[in-house]
Design a protein around this motif. Structure first.
Motif, PDB file in Angstrom:
ATOM      1  N   THR A 433       0.833  -1.206   0.000  1.00 32.47           N
ATOM      2  CA  THR A 433       0.000   0.000   0.000  1.00 32.47           C
ATOM      3  C   THR A 433       0.863   1.250   0.000  1.00 32.47           C
ATOM      4  N   GLN A 434       1.986   1.192   0.718  1.00 30.21           N
ATOM      5  CA  GLN A 434       2.880   2.353   0.770  1.00 30.21           C
ATOM      6  C   GLN A 434       3.531   2.614  -0.581  1.00 30.21           C
ATOM      7  N   PHE A 435       4.074   1.586  -1.193  1.00 32.67           N
ATOM      8  CA  PHE A 435       4.839   1.764  -2.418  1.00 32.67           C
ATOM      9  C   PHE A 435       3.954   1.945  -3.655  1.00 32.67           C
ATOM     10  N   PHE A 436       2.702   1.460  -3.578  1.00 28.79           N
ATOM     11  CA  PHE A 436       1.815   1.573  -4.740  1.00 28.79           C
ATOM     12  C   PHE A 436       0.727   2.625  -4.533  1.00 28.79           C
ATOM     13  N   ASN A 437       0.882   3.436  -3.478  1.00 30.19           N
ATOM     14  CA  ASN A 437       0.033   4.616  -3.258  1.00 30.19           C
ATOM     15  C   ASN A 437      -1.436   4.256  -3.051  1.00 30.19           C
ATOM     16  N   LEU A 438      -1.691   3.222  -2.251  1.00 28.75           N
ATOM     17  CA  LEU A 438      -3.053   2.792  -1.958  1.00 28.75           C
ATOM     18  C   LEU A 438      -3.420   3.148  -0.521  1.00 28.75           C
ATOM     19  N   ASN A 439      -4.693   3.491  -0.297  1.00 30.35           N
ATOM     20  CA  ASN A 439      -5.148   3.588   1.080  1.00 30.35           C
ATOM     21  C   ASN A 439      -5.580   2.194   1.549  1.00 30.35           C
ATOM     22  N   THR A 440      -6.021   2.090   2.790  1.00 34.55           N
ATOM     23  CA  THR A 440      -6.330   0.768   3.344  1.00 34.55           C
ATOM     24  C   THR A 440      -7.456   0.071   2.587  1.00 34.55           C
ATOM     25  N   THR A 441      -8.517   0.809   2.289  1.00 33.35           N
ATOM     26  CA  THR A 441      -9.643   0.221   1.557  1.00 33.35           C
ATOM     27  C   THR A 441      -9.208  -0.255   0.177  1.00 33.35           C
ATOM     28  N   GLN A 442      -8.423   0.567  -0.507  1.00 33.78           N
ATOM     29  CA  GLN A 442      -7.919   0.178  -1.825  1.00 33.78           C
ATOM     30  C   GLN A 442      -6.994  -1.027  -1.717  1.00 33.78           C
ATOM     31  N   GLY A 443      -6.233  -1.104  -0.645  1.00 36.25           N
ATOM     32  CA  GLY A 443      -5.370  -2.265  -0.440  1.00 36.25           C
ATOM     33  C   GLY A 443      -6.160  -3.547  -0.317  1.00 36.25           C
ATOM     34  N   LEU A 444      -7.260  -3.503   0.433  1.00 39.45           N
ATOM     35  CA  LEU A 444      -8.108  -4.678   0.579  1.00 39.45           C
ATOM     36  C   LEU A 444      -8.723  -5.080  -0.761  1.00 39.45           C
ATOM     37  N   LYS A 445      -9.068  -4.082  -1.586  1.00 33.55           N
ATOM     38  CA  LYS A 445      -9.664  -4.377  -2.887  1.00 33.55           C
ATOM     39  C   LYS A 445      -8.643  -4.942  -3.863  1.00 33.55           C
ATOM     40  N   TYR A 446      -7.499  -4.281  -3.977  1.00 29.35           N
ATOM     41  CA  TYR A 446      -6.588  -4.584  -5.084  1.00 29.35           C
ATOM     42  C   TYR A 446      -5.398  -5.464  -4.692  1.00 29.35           C
ATOM     43  N   LEU A 447      -5.255  -5.774  -3.414  1.00 22.38           N
ATOM     44  CA  LEU A 447      -4.212  -6.709  -2.993  1.00 22.38           C
ATOM     45  C   LEU A 447      -4.828  -8.008  -2.462  1.00 22.38           C
ATOM     46  N   THR A 448      -5.787  -7.879  -1.536  1.00 20.88           N
ATOM     47  CA  THR A 448      -6.375  -9.065  -0.913  1.00 20.88           C
ATOM     48  C   THR A 448      -7.197  -9.879  -1.907  1.00 20.88           C
ATOM     49  N   VAL A 449      -8.078  -9.214  -2.653  1.00 23.02           N
ATOM     50  CA  VAL A 449      -8.999  -9.926  -3.554  1.00 23.02           C
ATOM     51  C   VAL A 449      -8.260 -10.666  -4.680  1.00 23.02           C
ATOM     52  N   PRO A 450      -7.357 -10.001  -5.442  1.00 23.35           N
ATOM     53  CA  PRO A 450      -6.676 -10.741  -6.517  1.00 23.35           C
ATOM     54  C   PRO A 450      -5.865 -11.931  -6.012  1.00 23.35           C
TER      55      PRO A 450
END
Length: 471
Positions: A433-450
């Motif tokens: 999330t830090q290196f790819f400029n995501l907030n926590t909600t975006q992290g759950l969407k685009y890291l956890t789900v895929p």
């Protein structure tokens, strides 16, 4: 001790491990040690017997993976300093002719993460993905979704990454076959997840980090040469890929040589020698060193930029700085993996586990599902692929005969399970999330789900291969 009482003790131990890591913020090494100590005492061992079991499990795991992890870390430093990761990304950009550009850094992460730790791969690919995002106007949601998924798949399924390597050794799985089938399953899961989620991941616009794209302008045209990353002194694609491919190809080829070549022959001896995991990685490191000398200016420029030292010789950088940085990077995975092995040895020592294995084998669940579900639950709970994988492996190990699974199948089933679910208790989640400029909600969407989708696709692929009798 009855199987039911064993399961109760195990559930309490896992809950304690979760509490220590997630709430108390205790380091996983100490949390695993205390959990193993408690389990040993509960299982009826004396304090001295418990400590001896921990020492045996810790030392045995360390003996199996220690040198391999250190060599992989040194290799990673060479990939970083020579610009090999950027060259690999440029290769895929040209291969796809500038289209589906999120695949270029994602496949780079997929390949680089085989011998290199996932956290390092994130650091290597984040600036590359950010530059391509700015040049081609691709949202970082797409970049992060498929890079995180790609590096996670090979991190979880393909040795010599520490966790899956330790599990394969624990189960006595053939390393070459584990690499071959793990790579195949990971690639199918990668492509399948990309096809399913590519449009969904592109719906939300997320800018790249400003510090990664300072001075970078959007591409003037759709021409590939306007899109690729131009850096002075980059190695060509083949030279960039060889540090990664050499150990993987040698280990895999050695396994097939054992099957198809005559025992005792000089040719078989040669291939099994160079295909030994330590020797294969050592040869990868040797080529990386050669690459460092070939790209001396690139290496020195990187050292000056990161260390601020313009007086170091190339020899000092390669044989001193690379090794020193590699040892720092290797220490944490070494200790966590070895302590996970200690916990595994503790669980393996309990006689009732074999009886439990027979009970589990008699359930309506498919045997291949049991390692997968165990690893999935533990990954969701503890947030570390290595810790979850090794703990699951320790639980399943005494059941292997009852389940009727091959060592390779059980190893890869656990690997697929560790893809589900990476979330807030995973340190890698926060790095991404830090290196790819995501907030926590975006992290759950685009890291956890895929990752979870790829883990399910990978498991389905594995189950099909097992049902066909191939694994």
């Amino acid at each position: 001790m009855t199987p039911v009482l064993f399961l109760v003790c195990l559930a309490i131990a896992i809950a304690f491990l979760m509490l220590m890591i997630m709430k108390v913020k205790m380091h996983p090494v100490l949390a695993l040690f205390l959990t193993s100590l408690g389990l040993g005492l509960v299982f009826g061992n004396s304090l001295i017997e418990t400590v001896n079991l921990i020492n045996t499990g810790f030392g045995g795991t360390l003996k199996g993976i220690g040198v391999t992890i250190i060599l992989g870390s040194i290799l990673a430093m060479g990939i970083q300093d020579t610009g090999a990761a950027t060259s690999i990304c440029n290769f895929f950009t040209r291969l796809f002719r500038g289209r589906a550009l999120e695949l270029a850094p994602a496949l780079t992460a997929f390949i680089v993460s085989i011998p290199v730790f996932g956290d390092i791969t994130m650091v290597l690919t984040a600036p590359i993905a950010s530059i391509l995002s700015k040049r081609k106007k691709i949202s970082m949601s797409s970049m992060s979704a498929f890079i995180g998924m790609g590096l996670g798949l090979t991190h979880g399924l393909v040795p010599p990454t520490p966790g899956i390597l330790a599990i394969a050794l624990m189960y006595g799985a053939d390393l070459g076959l584990t690499i071959f089938w793990g790579t195949l399953i990971a690639f199918v899961a990668f492509i399948g997840t990309w096809l399913v989620l590519r449009k969904w991941a592109a719906k939300e616009w997320i800018d790249p980090r400003e510090d990664f794209v300072e001075g970078v302008e959007p591409a003037k045209s759709e021409a590939v040469e306007d899109i690729i990353i131009h850096e002075k002194g980059l190695p060509n694609a083949l030279m960039a890929l060889l540090p990664v491919l050499i150990p993987v190809v040698l280990i895999t080829f050695a396994s097939f040589a054992k099957v198809y070549m005559k025992d005792g022959g000089a040719t078989l001896t040669f291939f099994t020698s160079v295909g030994d995991r330590v020797m294969a990685l050592l040869l990868g490191v040797v080529f990386t060193i050669v690459l460092g000398y070939v790209k001396a200016e690139k290496v020195k420029a990187h050292h000056l930029r990161t260390a601020g030292d313009d007086g170091a010789s190339l020899r000092q950088i390669i044989f001193g700085t690379w090794v020193g940085r590699g040892l720092v990077v290797a220490l944490l995975p070494l200790l966590i993996t070895a302590m996970g092995g200690a916990m595994g040895g503790m669980l393996k020592s309990v006689p009732v586990v074999k009886e439990l294995g027979a009970m589990v084998a008699g359930t309506s669940l498919l045997p291949i599902m049991i390692p997968f579900l165990t690893a999935s639950i533990l990954m969701t709970a503890v947030g570390s692929m290595t810790t979850a994988g090794l703990t699951a492996a320790a639980i399943i190990l005494p059941m292997l005969d009852s389940l009727g699974l091959s060592p390779v199948a059980a190893t890869l089933s656990i690997g697929c399970g560790t893809m589900i679910f990476s979330h807030l208790n995973d340190s890698g989640f926060w790095i991404m999330t830090q290196f790819f400029n995501l907030n926590t909600t975006q992290g759950l969407k685009y890291l956890t789900v895929p990752r979870a989708v790829s883990g399910v696709i990978g498991f389905i692929t594995l189950a099909i291969l097992v049902s066909m009798g191939l694994i």
